[in-house]
Design an enzyme around this catalytic site. Structure first.
Site, PDB file in Angstrom:
ATOM      1  N   ASP A 115       7.378  26.781  47.173  1.00  0.00           N
ATOM      2  CA  ASP A 115       6.406  27.847  47.727  1.00  0.00           C
ATOM      3  C   ASP A 115       4.931  27.499  47.382  1.00  0.00           C
ATOM      4  OD1 ASP A 115       8.538  29.103  48.045  1.00  0.00           O
ATOM      5  OD2 ASP A 115       8.158  31.045  46.848  1.00  0.00           O
ATOM      6  N   HIS A 128       8.003  32.241  54.983  1.00  0.00           N
ATOM      7  CA  HIS A 128       8.485  30.957  54.876  1.00  0.00           C
ATOM      8  C   HIS A 128       9.669  30.429  55.934  1.00  0.00           C
ATOM      9  CE1 HIS A 128       7.866  31.594  50.208  1.00  0.00           C
ATOM     10  NE2 HIS A 128       6.641  31.530  50.794  1.00  0.00           N
ATOM     11  N   ASP A 158      11.871  28.150  55.492  1.00  0.00           N
ATOM     12  CA  ASP A 158      13.016  27.321  55.245  1.00  0.00           C
ATOM     13  C   ASP A 158      14.278  28.275  55.216  1.00  0.00           C
ATOM     14  OD1 ASP A 158      12.051  28.739  52.933  1.00  0.00           O
ATOM     15  OD2 ASP A 158      11.932  26.906  51.551  1.00  0.00           O
ATOM     16  N   CYS A 183      13.998  26.337  48.275  1.00  0.00           N
ATOM     17  CA  CYS A 183      12.866  27.097  47.375  1.00  0.00           C
ATOM     18  C   CYS A 183      12.716  26.577  45.977  1.00  0.00           C
ATOM     19  CB  CYS A 183      13.308  28.563  47.457  1.00  0.00           C
ATOM     20  SG  CYS A 183      13.548  29.316  49.280  1.00  0.00           S
TER      21      CYS A 183
HETATM   22  N1  ABU Z   1      11.826  31.800  50.632  1.00  0.00           N
HETATM   23  C1  ABU Z   1      12.557  31.721  51.402  1.00  0.00           C
HETATM   24  C2  ABU Z   1      13.007  33.018  51.900  1.00  0.00           C
HETATM   25  C3  ABU Z   1      13.020  33.369  53.295  1.00  0.00           C
HETATM   26  C4  ABU Z   1      13.779  34.643  53.788  1.00  0.00           C
HETATM   27  O1  ABU Z   1      14.124  35.413  52.978  1.00  0.00           O
HETATM   28  O2  ABU Z   1      14.175  34.691  55.068  1.00  0.00           O
END
Ligand code: ABU
Length: 377
Positions: free
Chosen positions: A110, A248, A250, A355
């Protein structure tokens, strides 16, 4: 004379991984209330507004799974560095604000963006995460001392005053119509204003010359503009997906190897130009499998789509959360060697396998995987 080696080098998400930072779950907090985010874990028995460390038994399980993951990487010959935790329960402040707690340092992805020989510290947009970069400074200082080519960068530290957030966003949002949500998804117009550049490093996916940025609820237009100017030798593409208050890239859009990307089966890409861009360059976009969990894990702000939050060890080898049986089967059918890694306990601490890591070194150079550019994307 002491040999001077290249420590930092990583241009994409899939080249052979040699050196990585893996976060630490210790001390992670349900962070104190702040304007950027509304945490509501009432369904998990935690009153709204509560803040404090995650329960001991959750931490014990998370630590065990994280240590196991570190061992696995090391057994494969990958060098692993760990951040230095600080007291995340402390109140922090700048001349502009006070925040009653920090968050943690489980998800280095992050905060740190590696592009070639550069590691860039992101601005972040939560006050609780403003000082998180400090956990990585001992490592970055060492890389700087030992690698004469390492470019250590930090984006402008944001002020994060009230002017960076839309007043009453969270109350207004509860009454939004579907049309208003659709509109925000297309424009990336969430809690953040355009007062100053803001972005999380985990909103960026790297493919050599091309960088893909998710215009999410933690990355604003000004942040994207800053990234575009900063990475002037790259081509930056802005993405929007069908997800409300997104965070995010990912767990939404994952570049797996040259020619193959995984898309979230629920959060469809919203721009036809994006699809055209990938197709014209002979990239296949494959919909992910159905995740193992029906909803958010307890006390977690990460979604069940962490099923997609994977770590490539090389273009053929992928680490996947061991509970994601369907996702592992899909990767197997796509020709990957799949390494199941028990990791579900880390969700509440900030995410999944992608992450929890930040690239330091992958073999390889900056290549052009998208020779055909599509105007306006
Ligand atoms: N940091 C990734 C979390 C993304 C999501 O919960 O969709």
């Amino acid at each position: 004379m002491k040999e001077q080696k290249v420590i930092v080098n990583s241009w994409n998400e899939w080249d052979p991984l040699k050196h990585v930072i893996v976060g630490r779950p210790e001390g992670t907090m349900v962070q104190a209330p702040e304007p950027a985010i509304e945490r509501d874990f009432t369904k998990d028995g935690v009153p709204k507004g509560f803040f404090g460390p995650l329960p001991e038994e959750m931490l014990a399980m998370a630590t065990e799974q994280m240590d196991n993951f570190v061992r696995l990487l090391e057994q494969r010959g990958i060098q692993v560095d760990r951040p230095t935790c600080i007291d995340f329960s402390q109140e922090v402040s700048t001349p502009d604000w006070k925040q009653k707690s920090m968050f943690g340092c489980m998800p280095p992805r992050d905060v740190l963006l590696t592009v070639g020989s550069e590691i860039l510290e992101a601005t972040m947009s939560y006050r609780s995460r403003w000082f998180e970069y400090l956990c990585y400074r001992p490592l970055l200082q060492r890389y700087f001392r030992e690698d004469p080519h390492f470019r250590w960068q930090a984006a402008p530290k944001p002020r994060l005053t009230e002017r960076s957030y839309k007043p009453d966003f969270w109350n207004d949002y509860k009454n939004w119509t579907e049309e208003q949500k659709e509109q925000a998804m297309r424009t990336g117009d969430w809690i953040l204003t355009e007062e100053e550049p803001l972005f999380d490093a985990a909103d960026i996916a790297r493919a050599g010359r091309d960088l893909f940025v998710y215009h999410s609820a933690v990355t604003n237009k000004s942040g994207i503009d800053w990234l575009r100017r900063h990475f002037a030798d790259h081509r930056l593409h802005v993405l929007h997906f069908k997800e409300t208050v997104p965070i995010h890239i990912d767990a939404t859009f994952v570049l797996l190897r040259p020619g193959l990307a995984l898309t979230n089966r629920q959060r469809a890409p919203l721009e036809p130009k994006m699809i055209e861009f990938f197709k014209k360059n002979d990239w296949e976009l494959v919909e992910c499998a159905e995740p193992a969990l029906p909803g958010y894990p307890p006390l977690s702000f990460c979604s069940r789509w962490l099923s997609m939050n994977t770590l490539m060890l090389d273009p053929k080898t992928i680490c996947v959360d061991a509970q994601e049986v369907r996702q592992m089967e899909q990767f197997d059918q796509l020709g990957f060697e799949v390494i199941p890694v028990p990791f579900a306990a880390l969700s509440a601490f900030g995410g999944g396998l992608h992450c929890a890591t930040a690239d330091v070194h992958r073999e390889g150079i900056c290549e052009d995987y998208f020779p055909i550019q599509v105007g306006g994307f």
